[in-house]
Design a protein around this motif. Structure first.
Motif, PDB file in Angstrom:
ATOM      1  N   SER A 279     -18.548  13.393 -37.831  1.00  0.00           N
ATOM      2  CA  SER A 279     -18.845  12.131 -37.155  1.00  0.00           C
ATOM      3  C   SER A 279     -17.555  11.318 -37.002  1.00  0.00           C
ATOM      4  N   ARG A 280     -17.628  10.311 -36.162  1.00  0.00           N
ATOM      5  CA  ARG A 280     -16.483   9.425 -35.946  1.00  0.00           C
ATOM      6  C   ARG A 280     -16.006   8.844 -37.270  1.00  0.00           C
ATOM      7  N   ASN A 281     -16.921   8.330 -38.067  1.00  0.00           N
ATOM      8  CA  ASN A 281     -16.530   7.700 -39.336  1.00  0.00           C
ATOM      9  C   ASN A 281     -15.958   8.705 -40.321  1.00  0.00           C
ATOM     10  N   GLU A 282     -16.521   9.921 -40.350  1.00  0.00           N
ATOM     11  CA  GLU A 282     -15.972  10.963 -41.217  1.00  0.00           C
ATOM     12  C   GLU A 282     -14.545  11.322 -40.798  1.00  0.00           C
ATOM     13  N   MET A 283     -14.331  11.420 -39.486  1.00  0.00           N
ATOM     14  CA  MET A 283     -12.977  11.710 -38.980  1.00  0.00           C
ATOM     15  C   MET A 283     -12.008  10.604 -39.386  1.00  0.00           C
ATOM     16  N   ILE A 284     -12.434   9.378 -39.174  1.00  0.00           N
ATOM     17  CA  ILE A 284     -11.570   8.238 -39.489  1.00  0.00           C
ATOM     18  C   ILE A 284     -11.173   8.261 -40.966  1.00  0.00           C
ATOM     19  N   GLU A 285     -12.134   8.431 -41.849  1.00  0.00           N
ATOM     20  CA  GLU A 285     -11.827   8.433 -43.284  1.00  0.00           C
ATOM     21  C   GLU A 285     -10.918   9.600 -43.673  1.00  0.00           C
ATOM     22  N   ALA A 286     -11.189  10.781 -43.122  1.00  0.00           N
ATOM     23  CA  ALA A 286     -10.389  11.961 -43.460  1.00  0.00           C
ATOM     24  C   ALA A 286      -8.967  11.849 -42.918  1.00  0.00           C
ATOM     25  N   VAL A 287      -8.827  11.382 -41.678  1.00  0.00           N
ATOM     26  CA  VAL A 287      -7.489  11.246 -41.081  1.00  0.00           C
ATOM     27  C   VAL A 287      -6.704  10.152 -41.800  1.00  0.00           C
ATOM     28  N   ARG A 288      -7.356   9.059 -42.104  1.00  0.00           N
ATOM     29  CA  ARG A 288      -6.683   7.951 -42.803  1.00  0.00           C
ATOM     30  C   ARG A 288      -6.080   8.428 -44.123  1.00  0.00           C
ATOM     31  N   ALA A 289      -6.767   9.350 -44.796  1.00  0.00           N
ATOM     32  CA  ALA A 289      -6.288   9.879 -46.079  1.00  0.00           C
ATOM     33  C   ALA A 289      -5.066  10.783 -45.916  1.00  0.00           C
TER      34      ALA A 289
ATOM     35  N   ARG B  11     -10.227  23.490 -36.402  1.00  0.00           N
ATOM     36  CA  ARG B  11     -10.566  24.203 -37.629  1.00  0.00           C
ATOM     37  C   ARG B  11     -11.272  23.308 -38.658  1.00  0.00           C
ATOM     38  N   ASP B  12     -10.730  22.127 -38.896  1.00  0.00           N
ATOM     39  CA  ASP B  12     -11.203  21.290 -39.999  1.00  0.00           C
ATOM     40  C   ASP B  12     -12.180  20.184 -39.590  1.00  0.00           C
ATOM     41  N   TYR B  13     -12.144  19.794 -38.310  1.00  0.00           N
ATOM     42  CA  TYR B  13     -12.977  18.686 -37.861  1.00  0.00           C
ATOM     43  C   TYR B  13     -14.062  19.115 -36.885  1.00  0.00           C
ATOM     44  N   GLY B  14     -14.053  20.395 -36.505  1.00  0.00           N
ATOM     45  CA  GLY B  14     -15.097  20.929 -35.647  1.00  0.00           C
ATOM     46  C   GLY B  14     -15.024  20.518 -34.194  1.00  0.00           C
ATOM     47  N   VAL B  15     -13.859  20.048 -33.747  1.00  0.00           N
ATOM     48  CA  VAL B  15     -13.701  19.656 -32.348  1.00  0.00           C
ATOM     49  C   VAL B  15     -13.574  20.932 -31.507  1.00  0.00           C
ATOM     50  N   THR B  16     -14.426  21.053 -30.505  1.00  0.00           N
ATOM     51  CA  THR B  16     -14.385  22.233 -29.638  1.00  0.00           C
ATOM     52  C   THR B  16     -14.086  21.869 -28.179  1.00  0.00           C
TER      53      THR B  16
END
Length: 192
Positions: free
Chosen positions: A3-13, A94-99
């Motif tokens: 999700s958008r929020n999951e991406m944001i939290e993971a990228v921010r880290a 690979r890690d975020y599922g963007v296709t």
């Protein structure tokens, strides 16, 4: 896909706070540019969230991915600042599922550009150049031009990058020169 929020939290880290502030600026700018020039703002924001996901990875980690995953090996002969873009596209998938190829290509080419840039490629690359936190000699000119032309603003951005690299005595990645030349032809032929 995360999700958008999951991406944001993971990228921010994955990055220091200063770079996260830049990423937020790119996200906001990409949405504005997408709305201004008729691209999908959701896709533009998604690409912007992920555009620097690998920026602070050790160069050895990026080099391993470039070599092992068949990314363009010629990158290894140029500035390491280029590496995070194609590595980031690989990681987004690979890690975020963007296709979505449009999102992946916008991440992949946000530093170098390419011939035949899509509108999404142009928007994310330009947003990276001109987000509010950027401060370099040509940035205000780029922002002014971006009010009416994504292509001309991007040409100004590439001109600034190429001039900087030449002043520093550094090599210019051929794809960037090709992207600039292609945009000039596009502007000339389209009358934009």
């Amino acid at each position: 896909m995360k999700s958008r929020n999951e991406m944001i939290e993971a990228v921010r880290a994955e990055m220091p706070e200063r770079r996260w502030t830049h990423t937020v600026g790119v996200m906001e700018t990409a949405v504005v540019l997408a709305e201004r020039f008729g691209a999908d703002p959701v896709k533009a924001e998604r690409a912007a969230i992920l555009h620097d996901v690998a920026k602070y990875w050790p160069t050895s980690r990026m080099e391993t991915i470039i070599r092992e995953e068949g990314l363009p090996a010629d990158l290894l002969q140029y500035d390491k600042e280029l590496w995070h873009a194609p590595v980031g596209a690989f990681v987004a998938e690979r890690d975020y599922g963007v296709t979505d190829p449009e999102v992946l290509d916008a991440i992949r080419y946000h530093t170098s550009g390419r011939e035949g840039m899509t509108l999404m490629d142009k928007i994310v690359c330009l947003a990276d150049y001109m987000e509010p936190g950027r401060d370099f000699p040509a940035v205000n000119k780029i922002r002014e031009i971006a009010e009416y032309s994504v292509e001309n603003a991007l040409i100004a951005g590439f001109d600034s990058t190429i001039a900087y690299l030449l002043e520093q005595g550094r090599r210019v990645y051929p794809l960037t020169v090709m992207a600039r030349n292609d945009l000039i032809l596009f502007v000339r032929e389209s009358g934009r």
